[in-house]
Design an enzyme around this catalytic site. Sequence first.
Site, PDB file in Angstrom:
ATOM      1  N   CYS A   1      87.869  70.485  76.166  1.00 47.72           N
ATOM      2  CA  CYS A   1      89.259  70.319  75.762  1.00 47.72           C
ATOM      3  C   CYS A   1      89.890  71.604  75.231  1.00 47.72           C
ATOM      4  O   CYS A   1      91.115  71.760  75.267  1.00 47.72           O
ATOM      5  CB  CYS A   1      89.370  69.210  74.728  1.00 47.72           C
ATOM      6  SG  CYS A   1      89.039  67.568  75.419  1.00 47.72           S
TER       7      CYS A   1
ATOM      8  N   ASP B   1      72.603  53.342  71.750  1.00 50.70           N
ATOM      9  CA  ASP B   1      72.467  54.172  72.949  1.00 50.70           C
ATOM     10  C   ASP B   1      73.232  53.500  74.084  1.00 50.70           C
ATOM     11  O   ASP B   1      73.402  52.272  74.088  1.00 50.70           O
ATOM     12  CB  ASP B   1      70.993  54.326  73.356  1.00 50.70           C
ATOM     13  CG  ASP B   1      70.480  53.093  74.101  1.00 50.70           C
ATOM     14  OD1 ASP B   1      70.459  53.105  75.339  1.00 50.70           O
ATOM     15  OD2 ASP B   1      70.103  52.097  73.440  1.00 50.70           O
TER      16      ASP B   1
ATOM     17  N   CYS C   1      90.814  66.641  70.505  1.00 54.17           N
ATOM     18  CA  CYS C   1      89.390  66.955  70.617  1.00 54.17           C
ATOM     19  C   CYS C   1      89.151  68.459  70.561  1.00 54.17           C
ATOM     20  O   CYS C   1      89.916  69.244  71.121  1.00 54.17           O
ATOM     21  CB  CYS C   1      88.840  66.374  71.933  1.00 54.17           C
ATOM     22  SG  CYS C   1      87.090  66.672  72.182  1.00 54.17           S
TER      23      CYS C   1
ATOM     24  N   CYS D   1      86.150  69.846  71.600  1.00 52.56           N
ATOM     25  CA  CYS D   1      84.983  70.164  72.419  1.00 52.56           C
ATOM     26  C   CYS D   1      85.282  71.339  73.347  1.00 52.56           C
ATOM     27  O   CYS D   1      86.434  71.750  73.524  1.00 52.56           O
ATOM     28  CB  CYS D   1      84.541  68.943  73.230  1.00 52.56           C
ATOM     29  SG  CYS D   1      85.556  68.597  74.691  1.00 52.56           S
TER      30      CYS D   1
ATOM     31  N   HIS E   1      82.572  66.334  77.327  1.00 59.84           N
ATOM     32  CA  HIS E   1      83.639  65.813  76.470  1.00 59.84           C
ATOM     33  C   HIS E   1      83.297  64.413  75.963  1.00 59.84           C
ATOM     34  O   HIS E   1      83.460  64.117  74.766  1.00 59.84           O
ATOM     35  CB  HIS E   1      84.972  65.761  77.208  1.00 59.84           C
ATOM     36  CG  HIS E   1      85.954  64.851  76.533  1.00 59.84           C
ATOM     37  ND1 HIS E   1      86.639  65.211  75.395  1.00 59.84           N
ATOM     38  CD2 HIS E   1      86.310  63.563  76.809  1.00 59.84           C
ATOM     39  CE1 HIS E   1      87.391  64.195  74.988  1.00 59.84           C
ATOM     40  NE2 HIS E   1      87.209  63.185  75.829  1.00 59.84           N
TER      41      HIS E   1
ATOM     42  N   ASP F   1      62.283  54.209  75.160  1.00 64.43           N
ATOM     43  CA  ASP F   1      62.286  52.795  75.495  1.00 64.43           C
ATOM     44  C   ASP F   1      60.952  52.482  76.164  1.00 64.43           C
ATOM     45  O   ASP F   1      60.297  53.364  76.725  1.00 64.43           O
ATOM     46  CB  ASP F   1      63.462  52.485  76.429  1.00 64.43           C
ATOM     47  CG  ASP F   1      63.696  51.002  76.599  1.00 64.43           C
ATOM     48  OD1 ASP F   1      62.987  50.207  75.959  1.00 64.43           O
ATOM     49  OD2 ASP F   1      64.589  50.639  77.381  1.00 64.43           O
TER      50      ASP F   1
END
Length: 357
Positions: free
Chosen positions: A311, A268, A306, A308, A337, A95
């Site tokens: 999890c 984003d 999930c 991940c 997560h 940015d």
Amino acid sequence: MNEAFSFNIIAKDKSSQARSGEWNTPHGPIRTPAFMPVGTNATVKALTPQQLKDCNVSVLICNAYHLHRRPGEKIVAQMGGLHRFMNWPGPILTDSGGFQVFSLAELTEVSDDGVEFKDPINGDTIMFTPEKVMEIEEALGADIIVQFDQPVAYPATYEATKEATLRSIKWAQACLKAKSRPDQMLLGIVQGGIFKDLRELSTKSLLDMGFTGLAIGGLSVGEGSELMFESIRAIRHLIPPEYPVYLMGVGTPEDIVKAVELGVDLFDCVLPTRNGRNGYGFTANGSIRIRNLQYQSDQSALDSECKCYTCTNFTRSYLRHLFQSEEMLGPTLLSMHNVYYFQSLMKQMRGKILNKD
């Protein structure tokens, strides 16, 4: 468009403007629609680069204003550029500091020449001009950079919004003139607040200058979802279909899904990590406040759907314990997560567009 930054549309949705594509960069492809975790200071808070890769992240966003203040773009350049400095092998977008013109408004003096920031820490003044911003972003070395612009808060008068929009158009031209690195892609930023004619003016002006990819800025600043979507609809049809479109600072899963349907490719937002650090988890069944007493003895995963690391290895009870004990691992696991959840959401949408779901 520079061949190193080709954007190829692979498939289009049959019932909306959603599309799936591949945005090629010198540090690898970005499969769109895509979500960028925010690494303001060359780090995504609480997470290592390896953890980000494990969460299937392909692209990050960093901030030129903050990196100019610390450690300075010259240091980053001496260290080999952002990719080496932060040990991130994939694409990076920076940015320009334009958002800080909005978020630090009480510390700024804006003129047609640029913006003078008053450093909130030591009181020193920092002058940002379009030329200076290009110098900073080129030294940082991200793959995709954006022009310097002036967003406006909501609500803002038509006159104030027009003044900022015309100034942003002027700065876009100056950024194009100052840019010198062929291995970076510069995006123009569409401004105009909630006013359709100003959004159209901004979009047409940027396209006439020769920008081959656009960011939509100045939204998610308090106007609400419906006005945001109206602003996207007002200009999306003006942008050539082969150009990538980036919606800045958005947002919630619900807003992202709707914006993808309107033809947006890149997003984003700080929500995944900020909420994670504060004990809020995104799940397939809604958000969870892990500090709540009801999870004290809960042996289930944060999100049963999930896959991940968090999890598949820890219970809600343990996560609550970490936050109640103010252990650093809690924000890390919940941020991990949430980032994985957002990446999975993008993958699911790409799959639906490709008819692979």
